[in-house]
Write an enzyme that holds these catalytic residues in place. Structure first.
Site, mmCIF file in Angstrom:
data_model
loop_
_atom_site.group_PDB
_atom_site.id
_atom_site.type_symbol
_atom_site.label_atom_id
_atom_site.label_comp_id
_atom_site.label_asym_id
_atom_site.label_seq_id
_atom_site.Cartn_x
_atom_site.Cartn_y
_atom_site.Cartn_z
ATOM 1 N N TYR A 1 -41.781 -39.517 -23.319
ATOM 2 C CA TYR A 1 -42.723 -38.719 -22.521
ATOM 3 C C TYR A 1 -43.980 -39.549 -22.332
ATOM 4 O O TYR A 1 -44.375 -40.310 -23.234
ATOM 5 C CB TYR A 1 -43.092 -37.422 -23.254
ATOM 6 C CG TYR A 1 -42.029 -36.361 -23.204
ATOM 7 C CD1 TYR A 1 -41.661 -35.764 -22.001
ATOM 8 C CD2 TYR A 1 -41.430 -35.916 -24.375
ATOM 9 C CE1 TYR A 1 -40.695 -34.771 -21.958
ATOM 10 C CE2 TYR A 1 -40.468 -34.915 -24.343
ATOM 11 C CZ TYR A 1 -40.102 -34.344 -23.132
ATOM 12 O OH TYR A 1 -39.156 -33.358 -23.106
ATOM 13 N N ASP B 1 -40.263 -35.768 -15.101
ATOM 14 C CA ASP B 1 -40.494 -34.443 -14.509
ATOM 15 C C ASP B 1 -41.285 -33.522 -15.440
ATOM 16 O O ASP B 1 -41.224 -32.303 -15.293
ATOM 17 C CB ASP B 1 -39.150 -33.796 -14.101
ATOM 18 C CG ASP B 1 -38.172 -33.666 -15.255
ATOM 19 O OD1 ASP B 1 -38.520 -34.070 -16.395
ATOM 20 O OD2 ASP B 1 -37.056 -33.177 -15.029
ATOM 21 N N HIS C 1 -34.032 -30.830 -15.298
ATOM 22 C CA HIS C 1 -34.453 -30.614 -16.686
ATOM 23 C C HIS C 1 -33.833 -29.337 -17.256
ATOM 24 O O HIS C 1 -34.487 -28.558 -17.956
ATOM 25 C CB HIS C 1 -35.985 -30.552 -16.770
ATOM 26 C CG HIS C 1 -36.526 -31.040 -18.091
ATOM 27 N ND1 HIS C 1 -37.183 -32.227 -18.255
ATOM 28 C CD2 HIS C 1 -36.467 -30.504 -19.338
ATOM 29 C CE1 HIS C 1 -37.532 -32.392 -19.531
ATOM 30 N NE2 HIS C 1 -37.093 -31.351 -20.212
#
Lengths: 358, 358, 358, 358
Positions: B128, B156, B252
């Site tokens: 991330y 995303d 996701h």
């Protein structure tokens, strides 16, 4: 209980309101096919989000009808808001002002338009065409004098649609709720078996507007004029030709022609046809921030929100309405960011797909 | 009980887990429209099988991100796997290693990445983007040093989506589960009414990645870099241009933008557009071997599998995860053979049709 | 009770049979998506009937595989029919003979093929490709010697699909039912937890047929050879090139590749591609005479009917099977006449439309 | 109870009628796929209304088959109306006359056609083709002599469809209800297990009409001849060529070929193909005024209404039928006005869209 989505407020409102008042708010006309379709249409739209864009400076603020709004939305005109809460229109107008959202005063408001406009913020005035044209234009003048910033001229109500729930409930207004901008007298309060007193009242007062009415209104005011209730591309083009400053693509929340196409289904082609000739707003079926993103992607510069705002009002008055805006704002900021959009205008470039599942 | 399909393990996991932990695993964002669509999209795809081909030498083995995998799949990054079983990530990584399937270590793993990587097999590391870029790139370096073979960069998640189940549950991590690669302190454990402590934590730690972040990561490591969370053809093309070694077409798991198109719906056009410029993986909705065949037919070289692997973990630890791979392998071998395919690459030539019934 | 449609017989059969035998008959593979789709596909097809045509001389008779049939249909190959009734295959073959309908003897018949063929009528023989090619071709020779008029070569079973119902039931054949054309020994009777003994048996006996197998069969017999289990246009064209006398467009009743397209969905394009190069039959989902009309309109010269015939057998033996043919005949005559068709060939000119409602 | 939509009268009729008579009225043939589709087809049609038009002088009146009708509709031919109310056809004909709506006398009326025609208004006569051509043409002559203004020749009934409800009910007419224009004797009253006495009767009396029959009828009368039961464009064109004055696009209310396409689905293309060569009426599925608007938009100059009229009859005799017309008239006026149409002809220019939701 914490409300984390508008459906929570819908439940709270349904619990808070007498059945016939809930029906007056929630119902559509006829078989409620258009009412259901308004949601069904949103549910089959999917968005193709963009990623890895710089989100610095993201904003939900827009310019709409010549002024700024903190969110790409306005409160839709809804009649008789004191049905839902004693403070009625005033509670909503104050919450809207505080949230930076324009509030559309309904011709059929249950508090005089001047009192509502005095709340401040960005009031707009919604106009029905009346049998007595003079009284109609007087309303426009009153609105302008009171500080309203736009006239939202409803063009899809030559008369009220057949709202079967109201007819089944023999619905009439309680005594303390009246058409405060009219001198409606007792008729909106008299129950008639199998009929809606509200519909009867409008049948007596309203007239079918024509393109000539639009000219009359425009000649009578310098305010921007928005035509609410357009679904046909040809009518959208003609609205531009007639000098309208905006149109609201809408089937009147499924309350007028049962079987009318949902606005969101025709929004894209109308926006393309209008091609910037006037502002294009969308009304009907918006129930979360993601819906606003979808409407923006299909060409709307803003949306009108009606029933959800009344849910907030019924559930918790002015605070409840504020919760509605807070939720919509949070959801919209979230959706915009996750779709890679720093502005509502940028959302217009998103691609959408239509699928049906389940 | 014998488990003969993944749905059996899903039931077992649901029985085994506390409600709020099940919700954390199973839930999506918002109305869960994208979550449901991920399955709905697979269900309307039908395959046109080929017959009478020589099936000698059939194999499910593939080359993916520079190495071999026994199956065209990898374990998707899933946060905090000790929520589901005391052995958490280690149990999964061991079962994956034994099955010849790459395991993606999540940035938010509940066991330090080095311990997981030490299990062996083919570990990948999921990244991330963090507010503290240095810490972010340190993670990459740690992963590389620990023997990870690829960086799966999640693109995303500028922030976590609005996962209403977690908000409704005021979800927080139990004390024994922490973000082991971070020093998250007490915040992931503190319950806040109507909010998700996990979301709050990520809001403080994460930053919105941009294409510049991709450059930074690539400049910082020699490992292959995969961008996870692409849905737009334009972004896929740009990923190739930015030197990505692969992309994961994904919404996701329906946990970020509610209303985002399912990956499987856009996979075909993305694979066509990328045209071999990088590897194309698919994530979201894979629940049986036949789904892998469908994804392959639409252009995926491999898929990520998340929730089903966690079902196995919750149901029976490492053995349960192994069962998941065994079932997927048996189902995939079956599906490939019945469709006349001796390899995953051959499956790409299958024709598919889309129908809705029932 | 009078049975006025096949669904009546389905209910009677379900009542008459033990659960695991019903499951063996009714079930499909995997999630049963293709099983359900076979019906869903028929249900969304609508026919445009013609009117005011001279119906004199209407007939349901057709020429199929070089002989006449009273109806454009044949009994599909179904294994182990003594599961459903003590008289098994003999009861069905006799009823088929009496109704003028070809009967396909299954390789896995529970009565030796010669006994069944001795019933007379128009027996066809269904062939699975076996690991022991000699035994396989011996079966062909036996069938030819016994008077079978065609070889229906099943090309979509390299092995049996994953039929979860049978696995869940740990299904095995009762002692009195055996693969009478094989010396299967005890293995089809041995229950294995979580597995199907029938599938295990076929896994040991069957091999994956190839186009070379087709050549072998054709070289070995002068009978017409029909390839059953074609769904791809390319395979249909190749079947013509390989000298097949016919093909059966089929997904094996939803029992092989779960997710395989229903035959009826691809029938039209296959019939167009074959363009008379061989006969085109349809199998899967036929449940009434109107379905036969739809298949004919899409290009089938005849259909195979499997489960409904077994419903009749289970419900009332030979008489029950006769009822199935009587109902199908009455329904088909009715449908043809109401659509203005005097022959099955004429039905090919009917237009069809595809809609989904409800 | 006040009835505010036709569904209210449907419920009242269902309550009023014995089950087998309700089934005779409500049922379709076979699986009732076409019956359901008739409604499903209307429900997925949405209209794009026009706004701001001058609605002065709006009228629902139309010219149809050479005469005026107050509404763009006629009562569809329905057999044996004394099943639903003691006054049967007379009650309906009187209410239709009073409402300005043509009434179609059915060949199978339970009151002699002359008595019905004597009610006045605008009677039409429906004709089935009979084995005894002379008797058939005698009926035409009787109708003409009695003052009927048109012959509605049913072309989709070579015999009655398989109406399973009637078969299951072993339906026969009660003694007091007979085919008053025939000398049917006892056969319509004799219950046969698993069969419909009405179907048996028609099987003995009816013959399959051909285009030659149309010539015979036209040669035998000067009245306008309408062919009822056309669904194929080719048949519609041929009807024009055969000199028909009108056609009724219809699948016979889902009572003949089960699986026949709904009339409303093919109406648009038929109207376009006919291109004014004869009048085009629509029958099947009309349940509210909005449906009439949809049919008009797709090219129908009028619709036939069958079951809803019988609901009114069963619920409250002549008064109930009048309620049906009053509701349809109110709904149609409402729908026309809300769509911006001053006439049924103007409705033809409305655009429609087809969507499926929910």
């Amino acid at each position: 209980m914490t409300h984390i989505c508008l459906a929570d407020l819908e439940r709270a409102a349904r619990d808070a309101l007498p059945g016939e008042i809930w029906d007056f708010l929630a119902g559509g006309s006829g078989t409620e096919a258009s009412l259901a379709a308004n949601r069904g249409a949103f549910e089959r739209i999917f968005v193709v989000p963009r990623v890895l864009r710089d989100l610095t400076g993201s904003t939900t603020e827009v310019k709409v009808l010549g002024g700024r709004a903190a969110l790409p939305m306005a409160v839709a005109p809804v009649a008789y808001q004191r049905l839902f809460h004693p403070e009625g229109e005033l509670a909503v107008a104050r919450a809207a002002r505080d949230a930076g959202v324009p509030y559309t005063i309904c011709s059929l408001s249950s508090i005089p338009l001047e009192e509502i406009a005095a709340v401040g913020g960005r009031p707009w005035f919604q106009l029905y065409w009346l049998r007595d044209e003079k009284r109609c234009l007087d309303l426009v003048r009153r609105a302008e004098d009171a500080g309203c910033e736009a006239i939202v001229f409803t063009v899809d109500v030559p008369w009220m649609g057949r709202r079967l729930r109201d007819m089944r409930n023999s619905f009439a207004l309680p005594d303390h709720v009246t058409a405060a901008n009219f001198d409606a007298g007792a008729t909106v309060h008299r129950r008639v078996h199998g009929a809606s007193a509200v519909a009867d009242h409008t049948a007596r007062e309203f007239a079918a507007a024509t393109w000539k009415s639009v000219d009359s209104v425009r000649a009578h005011t310098d305010l921007p004029v928005v035509l609410k209730g357009i679904l046909a591309v040809e009518d959208a083009r003609r609205a531009v030709g007639a000098g309208a400053d905006g149109i609201v693509v809408s089937n009147h929340g499924g309350r007028q022609l049962d079987g009318a196409v949902p606005g969101i289904e025709v929004l894209g082609e109308i926006a393309a046809a209008v091609d910037g000739g006037c502002e294009v707003l969308l009304d009907g079926g918006v129930r979360e921030g993601g819906d606003v993103l979808k409407a923006a992607a299909l060409g709307a510069s803003a949306v009108l929100v009606g029933r959800p705002v009344m849910w907030g009002l019924a559930a918790a008055g002015r605070q409840g309405v504020r919760q509605v805006f807070d939720l919509l704002a949070a959801e919209l900021r979230n959706a915009m960011g996750l779709a890679g959009c720093t502005s509502v205008r940028a959302a217009r470039l998103l691609s959408t797909r239509t699928y049906r599942y389940g």
